[in-house]
Design a protein around this motif. Sequence first.
Motif, PDB file in Angstrom:
ATOM      1  N   GLY A 209       0.798  -1.221   0.000  1.00 27.89           N
ATOM      2  CA  GLY A 209       0.000   0.000   0.000  1.00 27.89           C
ATOM      3  C   GLY A 209       0.829   1.268   0.000  1.00 27.89           C
ATOM      4  O   GLY A 209       0.434   2.287   0.565  1.00 27.89           O
ATOM      5  N   ILE A 210       2.013   1.182  -0.635  1.00 31.34           N
ATOM      6  CA  ILE A 210       2.900   2.355  -0.686  1.00 31.34           C
ATOM      7  C   ILE A 210       2.661   3.109  -2.000  1.00 31.34           C
ATOM      8  O   ILE A 210       3.453   3.041  -2.943  1.00 31.34           O
ATOM      9  CB  ILE A 210       4.388   1.939  -0.528  1.00 31.34           C
ATOM     10  N   PHE A 211       1.518   3.775  -2.065  1.00 34.22           N
ATOM     11  CA  PHE A 211       1.199   4.703  -3.161  1.00 34.22           C
ATOM     12  C   PHE A 211       1.457   4.096  -4.544  1.00 34.22           C
ATOM     13  O   PHE A 211       1.215   2.911  -4.764  1.00 34.22           O
ATOM     14  CB  PHE A 211       1.958   6.028  -2.981  1.00 34.22           C
ATOM     15  N   ASP A 212       1.948   4.925  -5.489  1.00 35.54           N
ATOM     16  CA  ASP A 212       2.171   4.484  -6.870  1.00 35.54           C
ATOM     17  C   ASP A 212       3.192   3.357  -6.953  1.00 35.54           C
ATOM     18  O   ASP A 212       3.143   2.520  -7.855  1.00 35.54           O
ATOM     19  CB  ASP A 212       2.689   5.651  -7.737  1.00 35.54           C
ATOM     20  N   TYR A 213       4.128   3.347  -6.018  1.00 31.95           N
ATOM     21  CA  TYR A 213       5.177   2.318  -6.024  1.00 31.95           C
ATOM     22  C   TYR A 213       4.551   0.922  -5.944  1.00 31.95           C
ATOM     23  O   TYR A 213       4.929   0.004  -6.681  1.00 31.95           O
ATOM     24  CB  TYR A 213       6.132   2.558  -4.852  1.00 31.95           C
ATOM     25  N   SER A 214       3.577   0.756  -5.052  1.00 28.75           N
ATOM     26  CA  SER A 214       2.931  -0.551  -4.908  1.00 28.75           C
ATOM     27  C   SER A 214       2.055  -0.876  -6.115  1.00 28.75           C
ATOM     28  O   SER A 214       1.987  -2.031  -6.547  1.00 28.75           O
ATOM     29  CB  SER A 214       2.096  -0.596  -3.624  1.00 28.75           C
ATOM     30  N   VAL A 215       1.372   0.136  -6.651  1.00 29.86           N
ATOM     31  CA  VAL A 215       0.516  -0.089  -7.826  1.00 29.86           C
ATOM     32  C   VAL A 215       1.371  -0.599  -8.981  1.00 29.86           C
ATOM     33  O   VAL A 215       1.047  -1.597  -9.641  1.00 29.86           O
ATOM     34  CB  VAL A 215      -0.206   1.226  -8.227  1.00 29.86           C
ATOM     35  N   GLU A 216       2.503   0.067  -9.194  1.00 33.68           N
ATOM     36  CA  GLU A 216       3.354  -0.303 -10.326  1.00 33.68           C
ATOM     37  C   GLU A 216       4.036  -1.655 -10.105  1.00 33.68           C
ATOM     38  O   GLU A 216       4.131  -2.481 -11.014  1.00 33.68           O
ATOM     39  CB  GLU A 216       4.414   0.790 -10.556  1.00 33.68           C
ATOM     40  N   SER A 217       4.518  -1.888  -8.892  1.00 35.95           N
ATOM     41  CA  SER A 217       5.247  -3.138  -8.640  1.00 35.95           C
ATOM     42  C   SER A 217       4.300  -4.342  -8.719  1.00 35.95           C
ATOM     43  O   SER A 217       4.676  -5.401  -9.213  1.00 35.95           O
ATOM     44  CB  SER A 217       5.974  -3.089  -7.299  1.00 35.95           C
ATOM     45  N   ARG A 218       3.070  -4.158  -8.277  1.00 36.28           N
ATOM     46  CA  ARG A 218       2.080  -5.244  -8.400  1.00 36.28           C
ATOM     47  C   ARG A 218       1.815  -5.549  -9.873  1.00 36.28           C
ATOM     48  O   ARG A 218       1.747  -6.725 -10.271  1.00 36.28           O
ATOM     49  CB  ARG A 218       0.782  -4.842  -7.692  1.00 36.28           C
ATOM     50  N   ALA A 219       1.689  -4.497 -10.687  1.00 38.51           N
ATOM     51  CA  ALA A 219       1.431  -4.687 -12.124  1.00 38.51           C
ATOM     52  C   ALA A 219       2.575  -5.463 -12.780  1.00 38.51           C
ATOM     53  O   ALA A 219       2.350  -6.319 -13.649  1.00 38.51           O
ATOM     54  CB  ALA A 219       1.231  -3.333 -12.808  1.00 38.51           C
ATOM     55  N   LYS A 220       3.814  -5.185 -12.360  1.00 42.06           N
ATOM     56  CA  LYS A 220       4.974  -5.905 -12.929  1.00 42.06           C
ATOM     57  C   LYS A 220       4.888  -7.394 -12.589  1.00 42.06           C
ATOM     58  O   LYS A 220       5.178  -8.242 -13.436  1.00 42.06           O
ATOM     59  CB  LYS A 220       6.288  -5.344 -12.366  1.00 42.06           C
ATOM     60  N   CYS A 221       4.523  -7.700 -11.358  1.00 36.56           N
ATOM     61  CA  CYS A 221       4.429  -9.108 -10.938  1.00 36.56           C
ATOM     62  C   CYS A 221       3.305  -9.814 -11.684  1.00 36.56           C
ATOM     63  O   CYS A 221       3.459 -10.959 -12.121  1.00 36.56           O
ATOM     64  CB  CYS A 221       4.197  -9.208  -9.435  1.00 36.56           C
ATOM     65  N   GLU A 222       2.168  -9.136 -11.809  1.00 30.96           N
ATOM     66  CA  GLU A 222       1.026  -9.750 -12.496  1.00 30.96           C
ATOM     67  C   GLU A 222       1.356  -9.996 -13.963  1.00 30.96           C
ATOM     68  O   GLU A 222       1.009 -11.046 -14.521  1.00 30.96           O
ATOM     69  CB  GLU A 222      -0.218  -8.872 -12.332  1.00 30.96           C
ATOM     70  N   ALA A 223       2.037  -9.043 -14.595  1.00 35.21           N
ATOM     71  CA  ALA A 223       2.401  -9.204 -16.015  1.00 35.21           C
ATOM     72  C   ALA A 223       3.400 -10.355 -16.180  1.00 35.21           C
ATOM     73  O   ALA A 223       3.297 -11.151 -17.116  1.00 35.21           O
ATOM     74  CB  ALA A 223       2.986  -7.892 -16.554  1.00 35.21           C
ATOM     75  N   PHE A 224       4.368 -10.435 -15.277  1.00 35.55           N
ATOM     76  CA  PHE A 224       5.375 -11.505 -15.321  1.00 35.55           C
ATOM     77  C   PHE A 224       4.690 -12.871 -15.218  1.00 35.55           C
ATOM     78  O   PHE A 224       4.950 -13.788 -16.008  1.00 35.55           O
ATOM     79  CB  PHE A 224       6.364 -11.321 -14.160  1.00 35.55           C
ATOM     80  N   ALA A 225       3.795 -13.003 -14.234  1.00 36.47           N
ATOM     81  CA  ALA A 225       3.102 -14.277 -14.005  1.00 36.47           C
ATOM     82  C   ALA A 225       2.217 -14.635 -15.198  1.00 36.47           C
ATOM     83  O   ALA A 225       2.224 -15.780 -15.665  1.00 36.47           O
ATOM     84  CB  ALA A 225       2.279 -14.194 -12.721  1.00 36.47           C
ATOM     85  N   ALA A 226       1.479 -13.653 -15.701  1.00 36.22           N
ATOM     86  CA  ALA A 226       0.538 -13.911 -16.806  1.00 36.22           C
ATOM     87  C   ALA A 226       1.290 -14.349 -18.060  1.00 36.22           C
ATOM     88  O   ALA A 226       0.876 -15.280 -18.753  1.00 36.22           O
ATOM     89  CB  ALA A 226      -0.292 -12.660 -17.079  1.00 36.22           C
ATOM     90  N   ALA A 227       2.426 -13.688 -18.347  1.00 35.54           N
ATOM     91  CA  ALA A 227       3.178 -14.007 -19.571  1.00 35.54           C
ATOM     92  C   ALA A 227       3.727 -15.427 -19.542  1.00 35.54           C
ATOM     93  O   ALA A 227       3.926 -16.040 -20.592  1.00 35.54           O
ATOM     94  CB  ALA A 227       4.322 -13.006 -19.743  1.00 35.54           C
ATOM     95  N   ARG A 228       3.977 -15.952 -18.341  1.00 35.50           N
ATOM     96  CA  ARG A 228       4.561 -17.290 -18.224  1.00 35.50           C
ATOM     97  C   ARG A 228       3.553 -18.337 -17.765  1.00 35.50           C
ATOM     98  O   ARG A 228       3.920 -19.502 -17.563  1.00 35.50           O
ATOM     99  CB  ARG A 228       5.750 -17.239 -17.243  1.00 35.50           C
ATOM    100  N   GLY A 229       2.320 -17.915 -17.519  1.00 31.37           N
ATOM    101  CA  GLY A 229       1.304 -18.855 -17.066  1.00 31.37           C
ATOM    102  C   GLY A 229       1.594 -19.412 -15.686  1.00 31.37           C
ATOM    103  O   GLY A 229       1.284 -20.569 -15.393  1.00 31.37           O
ATOM    104  N   LEU A 230       2.196 -18.581 -14.811  1.00 29.17           N
ATOM    105  CA  LEU A 230       2.543 -19.033 -13.452  1.00 29.17           C
ATOM    106  C   LEU A 230       1.521 -18.486 -12.449  1.00 29.17           C
ATOM    107  O   LEU A 230       1.042 -17.361 -12.602  1.00 29.17           O
ATOM    108  CB  LEU A 230       3.952 -18.538 -13.081  1.00 29.17           C
ATOM    109  N   PRO A 231       1.208 -19.277 -11.402  1.00 26.43           N
ATOM    110  CA  PRO A 231       0.239 -18.790 -10.412  1.00 26.43           C
ATOM    111  C   PRO A 231       0.830 -17.709  -9.505  1.00 26.43           C
ATOM    112  O   PRO A 231       1.994 -17.791  -9.118  1.00 26.43           O
ATOM    113  CB  PRO A 231      -0.095 -20.049  -9.599  1.00 26.43           C
TER     114      PRO A 231
END
Lengths: 300, 66
Positions: A82-104
Amino acid sequence: MKCRKCGGAAALELRRHNAAFCAPDFIEFFRNQVREAIRRHRMLTRDEPVLVAVSGGKDSLALWDVLAEDGYRTTGLYLDLGIFDYSVESRAKCEAFAAARGLPLVVRRVADEVGAPVPVIKQVTRRPPCSGCGLSKRYLMNRAALEEGIPVVATGHNLDDEAATLFGSVLHWQTESLARQSPALASSHPKLVRKVKPLYRLSERETAAYAFLRRIDYIVEECPFAVGATSIAHKEALNRLEDASPGAKHNFLFGFLDKARPAFERAEEVDLRECARCGQVTTGTLCAFCKLADQVKRAG
Amino acid sequence: MKVVLRNPRREVEVAGNRRVKDVLRELAILPETVLVIRGDDLVTADQVVADTDVIELRPVMSGGRA
């Protein structure tokens, strides 16, 4: 500068190894260092699942990439601080990484678990922000692994992180921390999962190079609360030593692990019990996480 | 030549046609603390960068435990 293995043009020089590598040979070198860490400390097997704690930064995403590529059964865990834009952006990076590789990927929000996000915890506790944040992360990583039925958590701590932690512990002779600092911690209680750091043999420049060369989209910006953190000052001091004497960080950490840590481990036997409130493991009656949550509740 | 620095992102102009290690020394940056990026490639400290090059010096430090 030429690649040590193939003789082609080098992409990265590793002064502490007195070597340089081209991109493909560096990637192989990097993976071999992770394999060596896993083998030496019996960190993981391919028969059991592993929870990889990811922040969206270079280290944890590089770790997830290596483990998934090497056939480990990985699930990512992202803790939204919940650290402002930093958390929003870092979460998006993790979600994109997982989605691109089909990882849970499992996502937990600190605000849901503690009652407030990290910026509020910082105000309530009047301690350095990394203090309440680190406490919450350690607790939630363990609990998430238990809830998911995963026996081991892997984190992206690298050689620089470990050397800086060691430096801080030695400066203050924190013998409990020295006893606990290890690339692999066994489960010492049924409610504590194993914890492993497969990148401890690799410097943060090496993890950054791996992430870049593998085209991993990671968050380059630093956590806004990390500015002025003591561990950063320790890293800077160690980097000056490293510049004057390549291999200094490696020798500092590995010498400790080989020669000094066993003595501290013997001296620090602790009595583990379960928290009266949440049932997680603690040395007291109430665990530090529940005390923190109480503090947040009182302030709210 | 143009050098892109991060955290915060900014750009500085320095003289080119010299080795990366000389550029780093002028900017008082330790080689251990950055990746030197030109386009899609990493550049080693002994390589010469041209006056027309753009390089990014990406910090590698992370973390923050109190």
